[in-house]
Scaffold this motif. Structure first.
Motif, mmCIF file in Angstrom:
data_model
loop_
_atom_site.group_PDB
_atom_site.id
_atom_site.type_symbol
_atom_site.label_atom_id
_atom_site.label_comp_id
_atom_site.label_asym_id
_atom_site.label_seq_id
_atom_site.Cartn_x
_atom_site.Cartn_y
_atom_site.Cartn_z
ATOM 1 N N GLY A 8 -39.646 -7.687 25.557
ATOM 2 C CA GLY A 8 -39.643 -6.822 24.389
ATOM 3 C C GLY A 8 -39.784 -5.361 24.778
ATOM 4 O O GLY A 8 -40.038 -5.016 25.931
ATOM 5 N N GLY A 9 -39.604 -4.500 23.785
ATOM 6 C CA GLY A 9 -39.729 -3.072 24.036
ATOM 7 C C GLY A 9 -39.238 -2.264 22.863
ATOM 8 O O GLY A 9 -39.014 -2.797 21.776
ATOM 9 N N PHE A 36 -38.752 -17.531 17.154
ATOM 10 C CA PHE A 36 -39.155 -17.102 15.826
ATOM 11 C C PHE A 36 -39.569 -15.632 15.917
ATOM 12 O O PHE A 36 -39.798 -15.110 17.004
ATOM 13 C CB PHE A 36 -40.345 -17.929 15.332
ATOM 14 C CG PHE A 36 -39.988 -19.310 14.883
ATOM 15 C CD1 PHE A 36 -39.680 -20.298 15.813
ATOM 16 C CD2 PHE A 36 -39.971 -19.633 13.539
ATOM 17 C CE1 PHE A 36 -39.346 -21.577 15.403
ATOM 18 C CE2 PHE A 36 -39.638 -20.918 13.119
ATOM 19 C CZ PHE A 36 -39.334 -21.879 14.062
ATOM 20 N N ARG A 37 -39.686 -15.001 14.777
ATOM 21 C CA ARG A 37 -40.188 -13.622 14.768
ATOM 22 C C ARG A 37 -41.042 -13.401 13.536
ATOM 23 O O ARG A 37 -40.862 -14.068 12.508
ATOM 24 C CB ARG A 37 -39.036 -12.610 14.804
ATOM 25 C CG ARG A 37 -38.139 -12.596 13.563
ATOM 26 C CD ARG A 37 -36.964 -11.670 13.786
ATOM 27 N NE ARG A 37 -36.091 -11.605 12.617
ATOM 28 C CZ ARG A 37 -34.939 -10.945 12.583
ATOM 29 N NH1 ARG A 37 -34.504 -10.301 13.663
ATOM 30 N NH2 ARG A 37 -34.205 -10.931 11.474
ATOM 31 N N GLN A 38 -41.949 -12.437 13.658
ATOM 32 C CA GLN A 38 -42.818 -12.092 12.536
ATOM 33 C C GLN A 38 -42.920 -10.582 12.455
ATOM 34 O O GLN A 38 -43.449 -9.933 13.367
ATOM 35 C CB GLN A 38 -44.200 -12.714 12.702
ATOM 36 C CG GLN A 38 -45.079 -12.518 11.484
ATOM 37 C CD GLN A 38 -46.305 -13.405 11.518
ATOM 38 O OE1 GLN A 38 -46.713 -13.899 12.559
ATOM 39 N NE2 GLN A 38 -46.895 -13.629 10.350
ATOM 40 N N ALA A 91 -40.117 -6.772 15.104
ATOM 41 C CA ALA A 91 -41.038 -7.884 14.888
ATOM 42 C C ALA A 91 -41.648 -8.288 16.221
ATOM 43 O O ALA A 91 -41.204 -7.839 17.281
ATOM 44 C CB ALA A 91 -40.310 -9.077 14.278
ATOM 45 N N VAL A 92 -42.634 -9.139 16.134
ATOM 46 C CA VAL A 92 -43.107 -9.849 17.321
ATOM 47 C C VAL A 92 -42.292 -11.131 17.429
ATOM 48 O O VAL A 92 -42.185 -11.882 16.457
ATOM 49 C CB VAL A 92 -44.609 -10.173 17.239
ATOM 50 C CG1 VAL A 92 -45.054 -10.962 18.466
ATOM 51 C CG2 VAL A 92 -45.422 -8.889 17.103
ATOM 52 N N TYR A 93 -41.707 -11.351 18.593
ATOM 53 C CA TYR A 93 -40.857 -12.512 18.826
ATOM 54 C C TYR A 93 -41.623 -13.554 19.622
ATOM 55 O O TYR A 93 -42.245 -13.248 20.657
ATOM 56 C CB TYR A 93 -39.593 -12.084 19.562
ATOM 57 C CG TYR A 93 -38.593 -11.399 18.665
ATOM 58 C CD1 TYR A 93 -38.853 -10.114 18.175
ATOM 59 C CD2 TYR A 93 -37.417 -12.020 18.279
ATOM 60 C CE1 TYR A 93 -37.955 -9.482 17.330
ATOM 61 C CE2 TYR A 93 -36.505 -11.392 17.440
ATOM 62 C CZ TYR A 93 -36.785 -10.130 16.971
ATOM 63 O OH TYR A 93 -35.886 -9.502 16.130
ATOM 64 N N TYR A 94 -41.549 -14.791 19.151
ATOM 65 C CA TYR A 94 -42.246 -15.911 19.768
ATOM 66 C C TYR A 94 -41.251 -16.986 20.188
ATOM 67 O O TYR A 94 -40.303 -17.271 19.451
ATOM 68 C CB TYR A 94 -43.222 -16.541 18.783
ATOM 69 C CG TYR A 94 -44.297 -15.632 18.271
ATOM 70 C CD1 TYR A 94 -44.098 -14.861 17.130
ATOM 71 C CD2 TYR A 94 -45.533 -15.560 18.911
ATOM 72 C CE1 TYR A 94 -45.095 -14.022 16.648
ATOM 73 C CE2 TYR A 94 -46.539 -14.733 18.427
ATOM 74 C CZ TYR A 94 -46.310 -13.961 17.294
ATOM 75 O OH TYR A 94 -47.296 -13.140 16.830
ATOM 76 N N CYS A 95 -41.505 -17.593 21.329
ATOM 77 C CA CYS A 95 -40.738 -18.779 21.692
ATOM 78 C C CYS A 95 -41.649 -19.996 21.528
ATOM 79 O O CYS A 95 -42.876 -19.881 21.594
ATOM 80 C CB CYS A 95 -40.185 -18.692 23.107
ATOM 81 S SG CYS A 95 -41.393 -18.509 24.418
ATOM 82 N N GLN A 118 -43.369 -7.875 21.594
ATOM 83 C CA GLN A 118 -43.037 -6.932 20.524
ATOM 84 C C GLN A 118 -41.656 -6.321 20.752
ATOM 85 O O GLN A 118 -41.359 -5.799 21.836
ATOM 86 C CB GLN A 118 -44.079 -5.813 20.473
ATOM 87 C CG GLN A 118 -43.780 -4.718 19.468
ATOM 88 C CD GLN A 118 -43.938 -5.167 18.035
ATOM 89 O OE1 GLN A 118 -44.944 -5.780 17.675
ATOM 90 N NE2 GLN A 118 -42.958 -4.869 17.186
ATOM 91 N N VAL A 119 -40.846 -6.350 19.713
ATOM 92 C CA VAL A 119 -39.555 -5.665 19.701
ATOM 93 C C VAL A 119 -39.589 -4.623 18.596
ATOM 94 O O VAL A 119 -39.880 -4.956 17.445
ATOM 95 C CB VAL A 119 -38.399 -6.657 19.474
ATOM 96 C CG1 VAL A 119 -37.080 -5.911 19.253
ATOM 97 C CG2 VAL A 119 -38.281 -7.625 20.640
ATOM 98 N N THR A 120 -39.327 -3.382 18.956
ATOM 99 C CA THR A 120 -39.307 -2.304 17.982
ATOM 100 C C THR A 120 -37.966 -1.595 18.055
ATOM 101 O O THR A 120 -37.566 -1.139 19.131
ATOM 102 C CB THR A 120 -40.439 -1.295 18.250
ATOM 103 O OG1 THR A 120 -41.702 -1.983 18.224
ATOM 104 C CG2 THR A 120 -40.454 -0.204 17.187
#
Length: 123
Positions: A8-9, A36-38, A91-95, A118-120
């Motif tokens: 992420g970044g 998933f992402r939140q 979002a915050v990305y989850y595997c 985190q992806v911004t």
């Protein structure tokens, strides 16, 4: 089983990122893996899923055509290539590892989760 999400970044709109999900365990290839992402203030949502063999892939409508999920079972790693990023992808990305049911968009179909990355996306 442990899953470690990374990659992420901060990126400008229209840019690209590649997320990685590294898994421990010798049975990695036997299980599907999902992303998933939140986003802040929102519920966690399904993004993409790849079967253990890599032969079946699913995407949410919001990312279809922009994101590509893939896996390298020799490296116990699943990737999410994200292109044409939009601010709403922030979002915050989850595997997570899938249990094996066909209802792949449900969070309770997944038993092990990574810590999130985190992806911004700036406009």
């Amino acid at each position: 089983v442990q899953l470690q999400a990374s990659g992420g970044g901060l990126v400008q709109a229209g840019g690209s990122l590649r997320l990685s999900c590294a898994a421990s365990g010798r049975t990695f290839a036997a299980y599907a893996t999902g992303w998933f992402r939140q986003a802040p203030g929102k519920e966690r949502e399904f993004v993409a899923r790849v079967s253990g063999s890599g032969g079946r892939i699913y995407y949410s409508d919001s990312v279809k055509g922009r994101f590509t999920i893939s896996r390298d079972n020799a490296k116990n790693t699943v990737y999410l290539q994200m292109n044409s990023l939009k601010p709403e992808d922030t979002a915050v990305y989850y595997c997570a590892r899938g249990r094996g049911s066909s209802d792949y968009t449900r969070q309770d179909e997944y038993d092990y989760w990574g810590q999130g990355t985190q992806v911004t996306v700036s406009s």
